[in-house]
Write an enzyme that holds these catalytic residues in place. Structure first.
Site, PDB file in Angstrom:
ATOM      1  N   TYR A 154     -49.603 -46.284   6.498  1.00 21.91           N
ATOM      2  CA  TYR A 154     -48.936 -46.370   8.070  1.00 21.91           C
ATOM      3  C   TYR A 154     -47.743 -45.771   7.989  1.00 21.91           C
ATOM      4  CZ  TYR A 154     -48.934 -47.249  12.876  1.00 21.91           C
ATOM      5  OH  TYR A 154     -48.574 -47.163  14.321  1.00 21.91           O
ATOM      6  N   LYS A 158     -46.046 -42.292   9.579  1.00 17.72           N
ATOM      7  CA  LYS A 158     -45.140 -42.274  10.682  1.00 17.72           C
ATOM      8  C   LYS A 158     -43.647 -41.669  10.368  1.00 17.72           C
ATOM      9  CE  LYS A 158     -48.323 -43.900  13.915  1.00 17.72           C
ATOM     10  NZ  LYS A 158     -48.526 -42.870  14.813  1.00 17.72           N
TER      11      LYS A 158
END
Length: 246
Positions: A154, A158
């Site tokens: 993640y 990002k």
């Protein structure tokens, strides 16, 4: 007062939670909005509820990790409204695990949606906006882009969104297109409401403003960036987290 009348927008991952809040806010301010989500039923339900308020929204189900579906989404908006003014790349998933336990499926699926999915929508939208010499692109990153335990996939995705945003901003500025990223902090959504009470209290304790954020807190910032009032703002990475980044 922000006025988006006459503007058209696509918000990915907008069947619920943060994306739903963003789509609703843009519609309330006058924009024509395409609600898009891999969850077709959820997208239809969200659209129906927003329409009861008297706002114009349409639905296009798409998995942004699939290039053809993402391109079809952008084309749908252009054909439906005659143009696309605003793209909000919000779609995202999480498949958390510690590094030593993370499977390739967990890694690949998060990168595919959270990073490749942004590119898949941004590319055709930017091409259209270049031709029109105007546009607003807002990508949803996360405070986790700087690293977070159990979120290697993640955080990497990002962080990639941050780099993609700044590169797009450089390339598209001469076409009067802005590209910015929002990094939400701990926002109260369906996903976060499922965490244990002790974890919730711990997260809130780290926020100087003393509360979890609401989808509207993020939506308000996006509405501004999507407006003509933000015409001189590009390549920015804006934290919306109640000071959590401190």
């Amino acid at each position: 007062m922000i006025d988006l009348s006459g503007k058209s927008a696509v918000v990915t991952g907008s069947a619920r939670g943060l994306g739903r809040g963003i789509a609703e806010k843009l519609a309330q301010l006058g924009a024509q909005v395409v609600i898009s989500d891999v969850n077709a039923e959820g997208a239809e339900q969200a659209a129906a509820e927003i329409r009861t308020q008297g706002y114009l929204v349409d639905v296009f189900a798409a998995n942004v990790a699939d290039k053809d579906q993402a391109h079809a989404l952008i084309q749908f908006a252009i054909e439906k409204y005659g143009k696309l003014d605003i793209l909000v790349n919000n779609a995202g998933i999480n498949r958390d695990a510690m590094l030593h336990k993370m499977s390739m499926e967990q890694w690949d699926s998060v990168i595919a949606v959270n990073l490749t999915g942004v590119f898949n929508c941004l590319q055709p939208a930017a091409q259209h906006m270049r031709e029109r010499q105007t546009g607003r692109i807002i990508n949803i990153s996360s405070a986790s882009w700087m690293g977070n335990v159990g979120q290697a996939n993640y955080a990497a995705a990002k962080a990639g969104v941050v780099g993609l945003t700044k590169t797009a901003a450089r390339e598209l500025a001469k076409f009067n297109i802005t590209c910015n990223a929002i990094c939400p902090g701990f926002i109260e959504t369906d996903m976060t409401r499922g965490v244990p009470p002790k974890v919730w209290d711990l997260m809130v304790s780290k926020i100087p403003l003393g509360r979890a954020g609401q989808p509207e807190d993020v939506a308000n910032c996006i509405a501004f960036l999507a407006s003509d009032q933000a015409a001189y703002i590009t390549a920015e990475i804006i934290n919306v987290g109640g000071g959590m980044i401190l």
